[in-house]
Scaffold this motif. Sequence first.
Motif, short mmCIF file in Angstrom:
data_model
loop_
_atom_site.label_atom_id
_atom_site.label_comp_id
_atom_site.label_asym_id
_atom_site.label_seq_id
_atom_site.Cartn_x
_atom_site.Cartn_y
_atom_site.Cartn_z
N VAL B 109 9.49 3.18 -1.29
CA VAL B 109 8.43 2.56 -0.56
C VAL B 109 7.39 3.84 -0.71
O VAL B 109 7.79 5.01 -0.11
CB VAL B 109 8.36 1.82 1.09
CG1 VAL B 109 7.31 2.11 1.48
CG2 VAL B 109 10.11 1.25 0.97
N VAL B 110 5.81 3.66 -1.23
CA VAL B 110 4.49 4.23 -0.71
C VAL B 110 4.20 4.46 0.81
O VAL B 110 3.69 2.85 0.21
CB VAL B 110 4.14 4.65 -2.31
CG1 VAL B 110 3.29 5.56 -1.92
CG2 VAL B 110 4.90 4.69 -3.67
N SER B 111 3.78 4.99 1.14
CA SER B 111 2.93 5.19 2.70
C SER B 111 1.57 5.73 2.80
O SER B 111 1.74 7.23 2.20
CB SER B 111 3.72 5.41 3.46
OG SER B 111 2.83 5.63 4.59
N ILE B 112 0.81 5.19 2.55
CA ILE B 112 -0.66 5.63 2.52
C ILE B 112 -1.08 5.77 4.28
O ILE B 112 -0.84 4.77 5.30
CB ILE B 112 -1.46 5.40 1.87
CG1 ILE B 112 -1.20 4.39 0.88
CG2 ILE B 112 -3.24 5.99 1.27
CD1 ILE B 112 -1.85 4.37 -0.17
N GLN B 113 -1.39 7.48 4.72
CA GLN B 113 -2.30 6.95 6.08
C GLN B 113 -3.74 8.00 5.98
O GLN B 113 -3.56 8.71 5.33
CB GLN B 113 -1.48 7.51 7.24
CG GLN B 113 -1.51 7.51 8.85
CD GLN B 113 -0.97 7.34 9.19
OE1 GLN B 113 -0.07 9.03 9.17
NE2 GLN B 113 -0.67 7.18 10.65
N ASN B 114 -4.84 7.16 6.06
CA ASN B 114 -5.73 7.60 6.26
C ASN B 114 -6.51 8.03 7.54
O ASN B 114 -6.15 7.23 8.37
CB ASN B 114 -6.83 7.58 5.38
CG ASN B 114 -7.34 5.88 5.94
OD1 ASN B 114 -6.33 5.01 5.39
ND2 ASN B 114 -7.87 5.91 6.66
#
Lengths: 153, 179
Positions: B109-114
């Motif tokens: 799983v790739v997780s992005i948080q901005n």
Amino acid sequence: MPFKKKQKDTPAITTASLPDIVFMLLCFFMVVTKMRDAEVFVKTNVPNATELQKLEDKTLLNYIYIGSPTKQYQEKMGSAPRIQLDDAFATPEDIPVWVEKRKINNISPDKHGKMIAAMRIDKDAKMGIITKVKTELRKVNLRKVSYLAGKRN
Amino acid sequence: MKKPDKNAKKGILLSVDVAFALLIFWVVAQAIHTDTAIDTILPPYVPEHADSPRCHYTGNLFSIKINSENEILLHGSLAEYADIKPTIIEFLTNYNRRPDYSENPRLAVVSIQNDNGTDFGAYLTVYNEIKAGYNAVWDAYAQQQFGKSMANLQQWQIDSVKAEFPLLLSESEPTNFGG
């Protein structure tokens, strides 16, 4: 010698080229005029990307513009990025109603499941406002989102 | 009475040709404009008070964080945008070689948080790089399995490639450090 009137033969003006002239005029107007799009009040300078897809079916698209207002609207609206839906400025809370209106007026019922939110967002807009828009879109189950982008090599 | 001039007839024919040529010129010169975009599918809406799914494992999770200065933290270390694609490829095709990368691409799983202050341009660049990583992995796998690139595969073949490397993206709630 009786005066005989000399018969002048006036060459008939040919009308054969008339259709061509009309045709050329038609061409001219087709080229010069443009279909009226919604007037865009906000500056949307889209970012560039490489993994692009073409937005083929225009009947499914629902354009959402996000960016700072253009000069003539900055006095009224300020320069912080704003949302534009159709012909008016809007807030994220307006999106559910707008989507329902689009469903009634613009998109045929068999295509409601395939609707796409085409987001034309300025690259300098902040994610805060975009996240709010995304949340509203999720609430009305319009989950296909396309971020418009230019081509980068 | 004069005979109709032959030259006049020729002139008409010529003007037809000219009009036709003009028409073709405009059709060719005016490219039909279609917008290009990066497609995504948002997750279904879950009300905030409901229990949202939590990740308990860390090995198969690859985190990318973007702060309000548009700097990125790639799996715990500061990195450049150009690093994302090769690192994603390495992460997906790891097969248990590195303990902190995925053990199996089906679970990765790739997780992005901005941050709320992140520029959209930076966010989309990161998104684009992740997609580029996946596309590269898919293409390599398609070549290896079927000897063709993704564009030339049939639907069931595309499905089997995407089943091996599913695009699992998780977008966390944004942080709010810089406004």
